[in-house]
Structure formats: structure tokens, C-alpha cells
Design a protein around this motif. Structure first.
Motif, PDB file in Angstrom:
ATOM      1  N   PRO A  13      74.878 108.004 145.634  1.00  0.00           N
ATOM      2  CA  PRO A  13      74.623 109.051 146.155  1.00  0.00           C
ATOM      3  C   PRO A  13      73.772 110.325 145.568  1.00  0.00           C
ATOM      4  O   PRO A  13      74.168 110.367 144.347  1.00  0.00           O
ATOM      5  N   LEU A  14      72.924 110.965 146.303  1.00  0.00           N
ATOM      6  CA  LEU A  14      72.160 112.170 145.752  1.00  0.00           C
ATOM      7  C   LEU A  14      72.808 113.397 146.114  1.00  0.00           C
ATOM      8  O   LEU A  14      72.909 114.308 145.398  1.00  0.00           O
ATOM      9  N   PHE A  15      73.196 113.483 147.268  1.00  0.00           N
ATOM     10  CA  PHE A  15      73.816 114.644 148.006  1.00  0.00           C
ATOM     11  C   PHE A  15      74.656 114.352 149.147  1.00  0.00           C
ATOM     12  O   PHE A  15      74.661 113.061 149.557  1.00  0.00           O
ATOM     13  N   THR A  16      75.235 115.285 149.791  1.00  0.00           N
ATOM     14  CA  THR A  16      76.271 114.959 150.853  1.00  0.00           C
ATOM     15  C   THR A  16      75.633 115.628 152.149  1.00  0.00           C
ATOM     16  O   THR A  16      75.421 116.814 152.035  1.00  0.00           O
ATOM     17  N   LEU A  17      75.384 115.056 153.452  1.00  0.00           N
ATOM     18  CA  LEU A  17      74.794 115.396 154.380  1.00  0.00           C
ATOM     19  C   LEU A  17      76.103 115.156 155.510  1.00  0.00           C
ATOM     20  O   LEU A  17      76.191 114.169 155.892  1.00  0.00           O
ATOM     21  N   LEU A  18      76.526 116.218 156.359  1.00  0.00           N
ATOM     22  CA  LEU A  18      77.639 116.263 157.059  1.00  0.00           C
ATOM     23  C   LEU A  18      78.662 115.299 156.707  1.00  0.00           C
ATOM     24  O   LEU A  18      79.137 114.524 157.597  1.00  0.00           O
ATOM     25  N   ASP A  19      79.153 115.635 155.498  1.00  0.00           N
ATOM     26  CA  ASP A  19      80.254 114.963 154.645  1.00  0.00           C
ATOM     27  C   ASP A  19      79.892 113.615 154.527  1.00  0.00           C
ATOM     28  O   ASP A  19      81.059 112.674 154.324  1.00  0.00           O
ATOM     29  N   THR A  20      78.731 112.945 154.719  1.00  0.00           N
ATOM     30  CA  THR A  20      78.397 111.590 154.311  1.00  0.00           C
ATOM     31  C   THR A  20      77.506 111.644 153.124  1.00  0.00           C
ATOM     32  O   THR A  20      76.258 112.288 153.206  1.00  0.00           O
ATOM     33  N   PRO A  21      77.702 110.699 152.223  1.00  0.00           N
ATOM     34  CA  PRO A  21      76.920 110.521 151.067  1.00  0.00           C
ATOM     35  C   PRO A  21      75.417 109.872 151.400  1.00  0.00           C
ATOM     36  O   PRO A  21      75.347 109.156 152.188  1.00  0.00           O
ATOM     37  N   VAL A  22      74.438 110.572 150.839  1.00  0.00           N
ATOM     38  CA  VAL A  22      73.072 110.047 151.070  1.00  0.00           C
ATOM     39  C   VAL A  22      72.455 109.391 149.832  1.00  0.00           C
ATOM     40  O   VAL A  22      72.538 110.194 148.803  1.00  0.00           O
ATOM     41  N   GLY A  23      72.232 108.028 149.725  1.00  0.00           N
ATOM     42  CA  GLY A  23      71.440 107.732 148.273  1.00  0.00           C
ATOM     43  C   GLY A  23      70.095 107.550 148.178  1.00  0.00           C
ATOM     44  O   GLY A  23      69.250 107.999 149.225  1.00  0.00           O
ATOM     45  N   TRP A  24      69.538 107.129 147.386  1.00  0.00           N
ATOM     46  CA  TRP A  24      68.141 106.863 146.945  1.00  0.00           C
ATOM     47  C   TRP A  24      67.776 106.032 148.250  1.00  0.00           C
ATOM     48  O   TRP A  24      66.443 106.172 148.487  1.00  0.00           O
ATOM     49  N   THR A  25      68.230 105.050 148.477  1.00  0.00           N
ATOM     50  CA  THR A  25      67.497 104.120 149.530  1.00  0.00           C
ATOM     51  C   THR A  25      67.217 104.801 150.844  1.00  0.00           C
ATOM     52  O   THR A  25      66.090 104.657 151.241  1.00  0.00           O
ATOM     53  N   GLU A  26      68.110 105.683 151.195  1.00  0.00           N
ATOM     54  CA  GLU A  26      67.904 106.512 152.564  1.00  0.00           C
ATOM     55  C   GLU A  26      66.654 107.408 152.189  1.00  0.00           C
ATOM     56  O   GLU A  26      65.859 107.788 153.224  1.00  0.00           O
ATOM     57  N   VAL A  27      66.612 108.140 151.201  1.00  0.00           N
ATOM     58  CA  VAL A  27      65.762 109.299 150.734  1.00  0.00           C
ATOM     59  C   VAL A  27      64.366 108.507 150.765  1.00  0.00           C
ATOM     60  O   VAL A  27      63.371 109.069 151.105  1.00  0.00           O
ATOM     61  N   LEU A  28      64.121 107.448 150.043  1.00  0.00           N
ATOM     62  CA  LEU A  28      62.969 106.785 149.868  1.00  0.00           C
ATOM     63  C   LEU A  28      62.374 106.201 151.344  1.00  0.00           C
ATOM     64  O   LEU A  28      61.261 106.226 151.450  1.00  0.00           O
ATOM     65  N   GLY A  29      63.453 105.761 152.112  1.00  0.00           N
ATOM     66  CA  GLY A  29      63.079 105.255 153.219  1.00  0.00           C
ATOM     67  C   GLY A  29      62.600 106.166 153.988  1.00  0.00           C
ATOM     68  O   GLY A  29      61.699 106.294 154.916  1.00  0.00           O
ATOM     69  N   PHE A  30      63.199 107.711 154.017  1.00  0.00           N
ATOM     70  CA  PHE A  30      62.893 108.683 154.755  1.00  0.00           C
ATOM     71  C   PHE A  30      61.347 109.038 154.378  1.00  0.00           C
ATOM     72  O   PHE A  30      60.614 109.207 155.185  1.00  0.00           O
ATOM     73  N   GLY A  31      60.968 109.274 153.092  1.00  0.00           N
ATOM     74  CA  GLY A  31      59.854 109.565 152.559  1.00  0.00           C
ATOM     75  C   GLY A  31      58.788 108.748 152.900  1.00  0.00           C
ATOM     76  O   GLY A  31      57.542 109.065 153.618  1.00  0.00           O
ATOM     77  N   THR A  32      59.009 107.436 152.657  1.00  0.00           N
ATOM     78  CA  THR A  32      57.725 106.540 152.876  1.00  0.00           C
ATOM     79  C   THR A  32      57.409 106.221 154.448  1.00  0.00           C
ATOM     80  O   THR A  32      56.626 105.912 155.028  1.00  0.00           O
ATOM     81  N   GLY A  33      58.535 106.385 155.521  1.00  0.00           N
ATOM     82  CA  GLY A  33      58.536 106.183 156.748  1.00  0.00           C
ATOM     83  C   GLY A  33      57.815 107.297 157.337  1.00  0.00           C
ATOM     84  O   GLY A  33      57.050 107.106 158.275  1.00  0.00           O
ATOM     85  N   ALA A  34      57.911 108.640 156.949  1.00  0.00           N
ATOM     86  CA  ALA A  34      57.176 109.619 157.425  1.00  0.00           C
ATOM     87  C   ALA A  34      55.713 109.465 157.106  1.00  0.00           C
ATOM     88  O   ALA A  34      54.656 110.022 157.879  1.00  0.00           O
ATOM     89  N   LEU A  35      55.488 109.244 155.853  1.00  0.00           N
ATOM     90  CA  LEU A  35      54.104 109.173 155.232  1.00  0.00           C
ATOM     91  C   LEU A  35      53.541 108.185 156.036  1.00  0.00           C
ATOM     92  O   LEU A  35      52.147 107.966 156.592  1.00  0.00           O
ATOM     93  N   CYS A  36      54.280 106.771 156.143  1.00  0.00           N
ATOM     94  CA  CYS A  36      53.481 105.866 157.041  1.00  0.00           C
ATOM     95  C   CYS A  36      53.048 106.020 158.570  1.00  0.00           C
ATOM     96  O   CYS A  36      51.930 105.896 159.032  1.00  0.00           O
ATOM     97  N   VAL A  37      53.944 106.701 159.166  1.00  0.00           N
ATOM     98  CA  VAL A  37      53.654 107.224 160.702  1.00  0.00           C
ATOM     99  C   VAL A  37      52.599 108.258 160.656  1.00  0.00           C
ATOM    100  O   VAL A  37      51.769 108.065 161.556  1.00  0.00           O
ATOM    101  N   TRP A  38      52.554 108.974 159.754  1.00  0.00           N
ATOM    102  CA  TRP A  38      51.382 110.068 159.828  1.00  0.00           C
ATOM    103  C   TRP A  38      50.117 109.353 159.400  1.00  0.00           C
ATOM    104  O   TRP A  38      49.051 109.826 160.069  1.00  0.00           O
ATOM    105  N   LEU A  39      49.998 108.497 158.543  1.00  0.00           N
ATOM    106  CA  LEU A  39      49.022 107.691 158.357  1.00  0.00           C
ATOM    107  C   LEU A  39      48.432 106.908 159.540  1.00  0.00           C
ATOM    108  O   LEU A  39      47.162 106.601 159.800  1.00  0.00           O
ATOM    109  N   VAL A  40      49.284 106.243 160.243  1.00  0.00           N
ATOM    110  CA  VAL A  40      48.952 105.386 161.527  1.00  0.00           C
ATOM    111  C   VAL A  40      48.532 106.390 162.388  1.00  0.00           C
ATOM    112  O   VAL A  40      47.320 106.168 163.057  1.00  0.00           O
ATOM    113  N   ALA A  41      49.044 107.487 162.462  1.00  0.00           N
ATOM    114  CA  ALA A  41      48.467 108.550 163.495  1.00  0.00           C
ATOM    115  C   ALA A  41      46.977 108.819 163.394  1.00  0.00           C
ATOM    116  O   ALA A  41      46.134 109.049 164.216  1.00  0.00           O
TER     117      ALA A  41
END
Length: 217
Positions: A13-41
Motif C-alpha cells: 500500500p502507498l496510501f489509504t483512500l476512503l479507509d482502503t489501502p491503495v497499492g502500486w498496482t492500482e496506481v500504475l493501472g490508473f496512470g497507464t489507463g488514463a494515458l491510453c484512453v487519451w492517446l486513443v482519442a
């Protein structure tokens, strides 16, 4: 060193969001996902390798969350990404060097897509319900079906693929929040905004491509 040892840092876990731990996997998924959709557009070819990286992160994330259909879907996405990468480069035909243009989905394509999506969703719902401990078999299957339909359209640069992505995102947002994946849920809210932008951009490109043909006619 085992695979589990390699992947363990990504699960910390990197930090907690709404009492739920958020890890590197979710953060990296967030970043690459947002970049991917922007590039598709923007119809940028780099969306495909970025999308493959995003799929790999989400395989880990969804497996941990018990979203088995979504985890398996990422493997299919990787295969489709290779196909999409080729079609965007070669115009969808052997020996063609032209970029694939934006087009509308044909009636025949809609018939096959809707039939495959319906059958696939029902079959996957039964499989998840009987063979896994999934608590959301229908919703997991539904988003899988919609996502595969949308990805096919994206690979072929069909305008309506954006509507299918928007429909999938409408389900994904509450589904991921329900499973405690709040950062990913927030990501899919952003995806919806990017999908609207992509829909508008591709619509403009389609209209621009049709103007010379209409002038000749």
C-alpha cells in the motif's frame, strides 16, 4: 526468486483512500489507463503498447479483487491490442501502408456484435456463478462483454465503439467502488469524460473525410 517475490512490491500500500489501502498496482493501472484512453482519442499509435502495460497491471489488480472475468479479459485485450496495432498501421488489409480511417459500424457488424455479446455475457455469468467465488458474476460478465465489443470497434476504428465504452464505464464505476477499488472507480469516471472527447474527435474526423466525397458527388 519466485514470481510472488517479484510482484510483492507492487502490492504494497502507498496510501489509504476512503479507509482502503491503495497499492502500486492500482496506481500504475490508473496512470497507464488514463494515458491510453487519451492517446486513443487522439488516434495515436502509442495507445497500443501503453494499453498492453495497463492490461498487465489490471490482471494483478482484478485477480486480487476477485474480479476473475475482468482479469481474464485483460489477456484477451493484449491479443486484441496486437491486432489493433497492426490494423491501425496497415489500414486493415494485407500490403496496405495507409492508416485505418474512422468509419461507422455496419448493420452486419452490429448483428454479430450484439449476438456475441449477449451469448458471451450469459455464458460467462453461469461460469463465474458456478466455478468461482465471485460475488458479482452478472456485472463482471456484462462489463466483460461490453468491453470486448468496444475493443473490437476500437481495433477497426468504428465510431460507435466509444458508445460501447461509455456503456461499460457506467457499470464499471459503481462495480469497482463496490469492490473497494476506489481509485480505479475514479479512473473510470475520467474514462467516461475521455470517451466523450474521443467520440467528438472521431466524429469530426469522419465528417471531414466525407466532405470531399460529397463534393465530388
Amino acid at each position: 526468486m519466485s514470481l510472488a517475490d517479484v510482484l510483492e512490491p507492487l502490492q504494497r500500500p502507498l496510501f489509504t483512500l476512503l479507509d482502503t489501502p491503495v497499492g502500486w498496482t492500482e496506481v500504475l493501472g490508473f496512470g497507464t489507463g488514463a494515458l491510453c484512453v487519451w492517446l486513443v482519442a487522439r488516434q495515436h499509435l502509442a495507445n497500443w503498447p501503453i494499453g498492453i502495460a495497463n492490461n498487465l497491471f489490471f490482471v494483478l489488480l482484478f485477480t486480487q479483487a476477485g474480479l476473475y472475468a475482468d482479469a481474464g479479459l485483460q489477456i484477451v485485450f493484449i491479443v486484441l491490442a496486437a491486432y489493433g496495432w497492426w490494423t491501425w498501421t496497415h489500414g486493415g488489409g494485407p500490403g496496405s501502408a495507409e492508416a485505418l480511417p474512422v468509419r461507422r459500424t455496419t448493420r452486419t457488424e452490429w448483428t454479430w456484435l450484439l449476438a456475441a455479446g449477449t451469448v458471451g455475457t450469459l455464458a460467462l455469468t453461469l461460469l463465474l456463478d458456478r466455478a468461482t467465488d465471485s460475488t458479482v458474476p452478472f456485472w463482471d460478465a456484462l462489463t466483460t462483454g461490453l468491453s470486448l465489443m468496444a475493443t473490437y470497434g476500437q481495433c477497426r476504428k468504428r465510431l460507435e465503439s466509444w458508445w460501447l465504452w461509455i456503456a461499460a464505464d457506467v457499470v464499471y464505476v459503481p462495480l469497482y467502488a463496490h469492490k473497494g477499488l476506489y481509485l480505479t472507480s475514479l479512473l473510470y469516471v475520467g474514462f467516461m469524460a475521455l470517451c466523450v472527447a474521443g467520440l467528438r474527435g472521431w466524429s469530426r474526423d469522419l465528417a471531414a473525410a466525407r466532405r470531399p466525397l460529397e463534393a465530388v458527388a
